[in-house]
Design a protein around this motif. Structure first.
Motif, PDB file in Angstrom:
ATOM      1  N   TRP A  44       0.843  -1.224   0.067  1.00 46.06           N
ATOM      2  CA  TRP A  44       0.075  -0.144  -0.135  1.00 46.06           C
ATOM      3  C   TRP A  44       0.886   1.173  -0.094  1.00 46.06           C
ATOM      4  O   TRP A  44       0.467   2.327  -0.677  1.00 46.06           O
ATOM      5  N   PHE A  45       2.002   1.240   0.743  1.00 43.29           N
ATOM      6  CA  PHE A  45       2.958   2.333   0.860  1.00 43.29           C
ATOM      7  C   PHE A  45       3.392   2.740  -0.533  1.00 43.29           C
ATOM      8  O   PHE A  45       3.493   3.826  -0.903  1.00 43.29           O
ATOM      9  N   ARG A  46       3.767   1.812  -1.378  1.00 42.30           N
ATOM     10  CA  ARG A  46       4.354   2.106  -2.604  1.00 42.30           C
ATOM     11  C   ARG A  46       3.476   3.062  -3.467  1.00 42.30           C
ATOM     12  O   ARG A  46       3.729   3.779  -4.290  1.00 42.30           O
ATOM     13  N   ASP A  47       2.171   2.689  -3.348  1.00 44.60           N
ATOM     14  CA  ASP A  47       1.163   3.550  -4.010  1.00 44.60           C
ATOM     15  C   ASP A  47       0.767   5.022  -3.389  1.00 44.60           C
ATOM     16  O   ASP A  47       0.194   5.894  -4.357  1.00 44.60           O
ATOM     17  N   ASN A  48       1.204   4.885  -2.095  1.00 45.01           N
ATOM     18  CA  ASN A  48       0.551   6.165  -1.342  1.00 45.01           C
ATOM     19  C   ASN A  48       1.471   6.760  -0.569  1.00 45.01           C
ATOM     20  O   ASN A  48       1.127   7.659   0.197  1.00 45.01           O
ATOM     21  N   ALA A  49       2.757   6.709  -0.766  1.00 45.63           N
ATOM     22  CA  ALA A  49       3.804   7.231   0.069  1.00 45.63           C
ATOM     23  C   ALA A  49       3.666   8.736   0.083  1.00 45.63           C
ATOM     24  O   ALA A  49       3.970   9.351   1.404  1.00 45.63           O
ATOM     25  N   PRO A  50       3.472   9.447  -1.164  1.00 43.23           N
ATOM     26  CA  PRO A  50       3.707  10.855  -0.966  1.00 43.23           C
ATOM     27  C   PRO A  50       2.555  11.451   0.132  1.00 43.23           C
ATOM     28  O   PRO A  50       2.616  12.470   0.648  1.00 43.23           O
ATOM     29  N   HIS A  51       1.365  10.722   0.247  1.00 40.42           N
ATOM     30  CA  HIS A  51       0.474  11.203   1.205  1.00 40.42           C
ATOM     31  C   HIS A  51       0.637  10.777   2.640  1.00 40.42           C
ATOM     32  O   HIS A  51      -0.045  11.311   3.534  1.00 40.42           O
ATOM     33  N   VAL A  52       1.470   9.977   2.850  1.00 37.69           N
ATOM     34  CA  VAL A  52       1.864   9.585   4.382  1.00 37.69           C
ATOM     35  C   VAL A  52       3.134  10.549   4.959  1.00 37.69           C
ATOM     36  O   VAL A  52       3.908  10.552   4.525  1.00 37.69           O
ATOM     37  N   SER A  53       2.178  10.976   6.239  1.00 38.32           N
ATOM     38  CA  SER A  53       3.553  11.971   6.852  1.00 38.32           C
ATOM     39  C   SER A  53       4.123  11.134   8.043  1.00 38.32           C
ATOM     40  O   SER A  53       5.189  11.650   8.567  1.00 38.32           O
ATOM     41  N   LEU A  54       3.694   9.899   8.535  1.00 37.65           N
ATOM     42  CA  LEU A  54       4.291   9.258   9.497  1.00 37.65           C
ATOM     43  C   LEU A  54       3.848   7.897   9.632  1.00 37.65           C
ATOM     44  O   LEU A  54       2.694   7.610   9.315  1.00 37.65           O
ATOM     45  N   VAL A  55       4.708   7.027  10.015  1.00 39.36           N
ATOM     46  CA  VAL A  55       4.576   5.427  10.151  1.00 39.36           C
ATOM     47  C   VAL A  55       4.770   5.174  11.584  1.00 39.36           C
ATOM     48  O   VAL A  55       5.664   5.440  12.223  1.00 39.36           O
ATOM     49  N   ILE A  56       3.863   4.349  12.121  1.00 43.30           N
ATOM     50  CA  ILE A  56       3.977   3.749  13.442  1.00 43.30           C
ATOM     51  C   ILE A  56       3.996   2.002  13.185  1.00 43.30           C
ATOM     52  O   ILE A  56       2.981   1.675  12.596  1.00 43.30           O
ATOM     53  N   THR A  57       4.964   1.415  13.687  1.00 44.06           N
ATOM     54  CA  THR A  57       5.058   0.132  13.494  1.00 44.06           C
ATOM     55  C   THR A  57       5.268  -0.672  14.740  1.00 44.06           C
ATOM     56  O   THR A  57       6.224  -0.354  15.551  1.00 44.06           O
ATOM     57  N   ASP A  58       4.944  -2.042  14.754  1.00 43.42           N
ATOM     58  CA  ASP A  58       5.383  -2.991  15.746  1.00 43.42           C
ATOM     59  C   ASP A  58       6.821  -3.408  15.194  1.00 43.42           C
ATOM     60  O   ASP A  58       7.197  -3.290  14.030  1.00 43.42           O
ATOM     61  N   MET A  59       7.579  -4.156  16.361  1.00 42.33           N
ATOM     62  CA  MET A  59       8.741  -4.816  15.915  1.00 42.33           C
ATOM     63  C   MET A  59       8.643  -6.181  15.711  1.00 42.33           C
ATOM     64  O   MET A  59       9.025  -6.704  14.557  1.00 42.33           O
ATOM     65  N   THR A  60       7.959  -7.023  16.425  1.00 43.33           N
ATOM     66  CA  THR A  60       7.974  -8.371  16.088  1.00 43.33           C
ATOM     67  C   THR A  60       6.620  -8.673  15.475  1.00 43.33           C
ATOM     68  O   THR A  60       5.537  -8.790  15.987  1.00 43.33           O
TER      69      THR A  60
END
Length: 602
Positions: free
Chosen positions: A518-534
Motif C-alpha cells: 500500500w505504501f508503494r502507491d500512497n507514499a506521498p500522502h503519508v506523513s508518519l509510520v507507526i510500526t510494531d517490531m515483532t
C-alpha cells in the motif's frame, strides 16, 4: 722290653691321656675360628630376620596403600576414607593397635587446621587440641615446616609417649597433619618415617582429587542454575511481550471510552479504575523485565515508604495467615535516589526469605522503615562501610529458625542456599546486596539459631525535593496521514481510534507485506509510520528499511511490547525517530506523534 701284667689298663690310660692331650690341642687351635663362625651365623640370622620384617612391613604398607587408593575410586565420602586411613595405620602388626591417631585438615578458619578424625588407643592420649596453628606444638611445627616431626612427648597429667607428626602437603602447601601417639617402649626409626610419608602423600592425592571433584560438581551446579535463570529470563521476556500486547488495548480502549462518556456517567469511575489497574500492571511488566535483565534501570527521586506500603499489600495476599505481618513503616518526607523496580525486588526478596523461615511453624514478619543519621562513630559501631549522613533504614525481621555464624558468613555468596533443591537458586541475597551497594548503601544482618533473623538495609537520603507529578496537558491533534502497522488487530484498531479522535487520518494494517504494497502507491500522502517490531514475515526493522527505499525522509515510530532484537539505541540505528514501549497511554502516543511531525525536516 716287656709290659707289666696290667698292660691293657695302662694302655687304655695312655690312650685316654693321648686323646685328652689331642682334644685340648684341637680346642686351643680351632675354638676361636668356631666362635667367629658362630658370631657370623648369628649376625646373618639377625639380618635375615630384619629383612623379613622390612619385607613384611613393606608388603603390609603397600597392601594398605593399594587398598586405600582402590577405595578412593569408589563413591565414598572423604570422611570414610580418612577413618579408614587411621584405622589402617593403627592396625599394622608393628603397632598392634597400641597407638592413638588424629588427622587435622584445613577448615573454615584461614591458616588453622581442624581435627577431622580421631582414634583413641588404650592408655594413650589422642591429640590434645581440636585445632592446630602453624608454629605451635609439634603438629604446628610439622604444619609450618612441611616436614615430619618425631619426639618423646612429656606433658603434665598425660602418660609419656612418643609422637609422629606427619604433614600432608599439596604443591608445597600444608593442608593437614597426621598425629600418631605411640607407647614409650616403641622405637622410632627412619623406615617408619618413610612409610608415614608415603601415607601422607597418598592422602594428599586423594584429598586433592576430592577437591577437584567438588569444584567440578559446584561449577556444573552453577552452570545448571545459570541455564535455568537464562531460560526463566527468556520465558519472562516472552510473557512480558504478550502481556504488554494484552494490556495495550485494555488501557487504550478504556481511555477512548472515557473520552466518549460525560464525567457525570457512573461508568466513568469504573473505567478510571480500569485505567489505573492497567497502569499498575504496566509497572509490573517492567519488574518482570528487570528480573529477566531486559529492563533499563534508572535512578529517580523516590519516597521509600510508598514502595514499602505497596509491597506489603502484595505480600499480604501471598503469605498465609499463620504469619502475622506487622507494619512499622514511618511515613517520611525523606527521599532516596533509587530504581523503583530494584527497590521493590529488595523488599520482596527479604520478606519472602523471612516467610520461608517461618512457613512450617508460623510466626511474625515485621517490616519497619525509619530515617537515622550516621556519624563516623556510629558507622564504626555498626561496622558499615557508609559515609556519614542521613539514611533510610529498611528493617525486615522474622521469628523463624535463625542462622548460625557459619551460615551467616556465606548468605551473600552466589549460589549459596540453605533451601531445598526446588525452593531457591542461592542468588536472591547476592542480588540484593549488589543492588544495595549500587545504590550507595549497605546491609547489616543479625541472627541467632532459634531466635529469628533481622536484615537492615541502609539507603542514603538525598536533598532533592520531589515535586508532585504535574498533570500533563492534553496532547494536540492534527490532520496528517498516519500509517499504523501491528500484527495484533485489536492494537492496530485501538491506535487508529486514538489518533482519529485527534483529527488524524489513519490507515492500519496487520501484516508488513500489505503495508509495504500500500505504501508503494500512497507514499506521498503519508506523513508518519507507526510500526510494531515483532511481526511474522517481516519485522518492523526490515519494514522500515523497505519504506526508506521508497520515501527516504519518512519519519517512523517503533512501538513494541518487548523484543530482544531491539531497544531505544538500536531503533535509532535502524532509522526510527522515536521508540515507545507498550502499553501506551493515549496522551503519550498523541504527544509523541505531534512532536515527531512538528520536528520533521522541511
Amino acid at each position: 722290653m716287656s709290659l707289666p701284667s696290667d698292660s691293657s689298663q695302662t694302655r687304655d690310660a695312655m690312650y685316654e691321656k693321648i686323646i685328652g692331650l689331642g682334644e685340648k690341642s684341637i680346642r686351643k687351635s680351632y675354638y676361636p675360628q668356631l666362635r667367629k663362625k658362630l658370631q657370623e651365623l648369628e649376625h646373618e640370622i639377625a639380618e635375615r630376620e630384619q629383612r623379613e620384617l622390612e619385607l613384611r612391613r613393606s608388603y603390609e604398607s603397600q597392601e594398605f596403600l593399594n587398598k586405600l587408593l582402590k577405595r578412593s575410586m569408589e563413591p565414598l565420602p572423604l570422611k570414610d576414607l580418612l577413618e579408614m586411613a587411621l584405622d589402617g595405620i593403627l592396625a599394622f602388626s608393628w603397632f598392634e593397635n597400641k597407638g592413638s591417631a588424629g588427622l587435622f585438615l584445613e577448615g573454615m578458619e584461614p591458616g588453622v587446621l581442624c581435627l577431622k578424625q580421631l582414634r583413641q588407643g588404650p592408655g594413650l592420649p589422642g591429640p590434645m587440641c581440636d585445632r592446630v596453628i602453624p608454629g605451635h606444638c609439634l603438629c604446628g611445627q610439622a604444619a609450618e615446616t612441611g616436614k615430619l616431626v618425631s619426639s618423646i612427648h612429656t606433658v603434665q597429667d598425660v602418660p609419656d609417649h612418643k609422637h609422629y607428626c606427619i604433614p600432608i602437603c599439596i604443591a608445597q602447601k600444608t593442608i593437614g597433619v597426621i598425629c600418631i601417639a605411640l607407647p614409650m617402649d616403641h622405637g622410632l626409626d627412619t623406615r617408619e618415617e618413610a612409610f608415614f610419608g608415603a601415607i601422607a602423600d597418598t592422602l594428599a592425592g586423594i584429598i586433592q582429587n576430592y577437591r577437584v571433584s567438588e569444584e567440578k560438581a559446584q561449577i556444573e551446579h552453577q552452570l545448571l542454575q545459570m541455564q535455568k535463570i537464562e531460560a526463566i529470563g527468556s520465558l519472562t521476556a516472552g510473557i512480558a511481550h504478550d502481556f504488554n500486547n494484552l494490556l495495550t488495548p485494555i488501557l487504550g480502549y478504556s481511555e477512548i471510552a472515557l473520552l466518549e462518556l460525560p464525567e457525570s456517567d457512573p461508568v466513568t469511575n469504573y473505567l478510571s479504575e480500569v485505567v489505573k489497574a492497567a497502569c499498575l500492571s504496566k509497572d509490573l511488566v517492567q519488574q518482570i523485565l528487570a528480573f529477566s535483565r531486559q529492563g533499563e534501570h534508572e535512578l529517580k527521586p523516590l519516597k521509600l515508604h510508598v514502595v514499602v506500603e505497596e509491597a506489603l499489600k502484595l505480600l499480604r495476599s501471598t503469605i498465609p495467615s499463620t504469619i502475622e505481618i506487622i507494619n512499622r513503616v514511618d511515613a517520611s518526607h525523606d527521599t532516596i535516589m533509587a530504581d523503583l523496580t530494584q527497590i521493590h525486588q529488595i523488599i520482596m526478596n527479604l520478606c519472602t526469605n523471612a516467610y520461608q523461615a517461618m512457613k512450617d511453624t508460623g510466626g511474625t514478619l515485621a517490616v519497619g522503615l525509619k530515617t537515622i543519621r550516621i556519624d563516623s562513630e556510629s558507622a564504626k559501631v555498626e561496622m558499615l562501610g557508609l559515609d556519614p549522613g542521613a539514611y533510610q533504614v529498611l528493617e525486615v525481621s522474622d521469628t523463624g529458625t535463625g542462622m548460625n555464624r557459619t551460615t551467616m558468613a556465606r548468605i551473600f555468596d552466589p549460589y549459596f542456599t540453605t533451601k531445598s533443591v526446588n525452593e531457591g537458586t542461592g542468588l536472591g541475597l547476592s542480588v540484593v546486596l549488589g543492588i544495595v551497594k549500587c545504590h550507595g548503601g549497605d546491609i547489616n544482618v543479625y541472627s541467632e539459631p532459634g531466635q529469628g533473623t533481622t536484615f537492615r538495609v541502609y539507603l542514603p537520603c538525598v536533598s532533592t525535593v520531589m515535586d508532585k507529578d504535574p498533570i500533563p496537558a492534553p496532547a494536540a491533534g492534527g490532520h496528517e496521514h498516519v500509517m499504523v502497522v501491528d500484527d495484533e488487530q485489536a492494537i492496530a484498531q485501538m491506535m487508529a481510534s486514538m489518533l482519529s479522535s485527534k483529527g488524524y487520518t489513519v490507515t492500519g494494517f496487520t501484516t508488513s507485506s500489505e503495508a509495504l504494497e500500500w505504501f508503494r502507491d500512497n507514499a506521498p500522502h503519508v506523513s508518519l509510520v507507526i510500526t510494531d517490531m515483532t511481526m511474522p514475515g517481516m519485522t518492523g526493522a526490515q519494514l522500515a528499511l523497505q519504506l526508506r527505499k521508497i520515501k527516504q525522509d519518512i519519519p517512523m515510530i517503533l512501538c513494541t511490547g518487548f523484543s530482544d532484537l531491539i531497544n531505544e539505541q538500536k531503533s535509532k540505528a535502524h532509522g526510527f525517530t522515536r521508540f515507545l514501549m507498550k502499553p501506551i497511554i493515549m496522551n503519550t502516543l498523541c504527544q509523541t506523534v505531534r512532536d515527531v511531525l512538528d520536528t520533521r525536516p522541511g
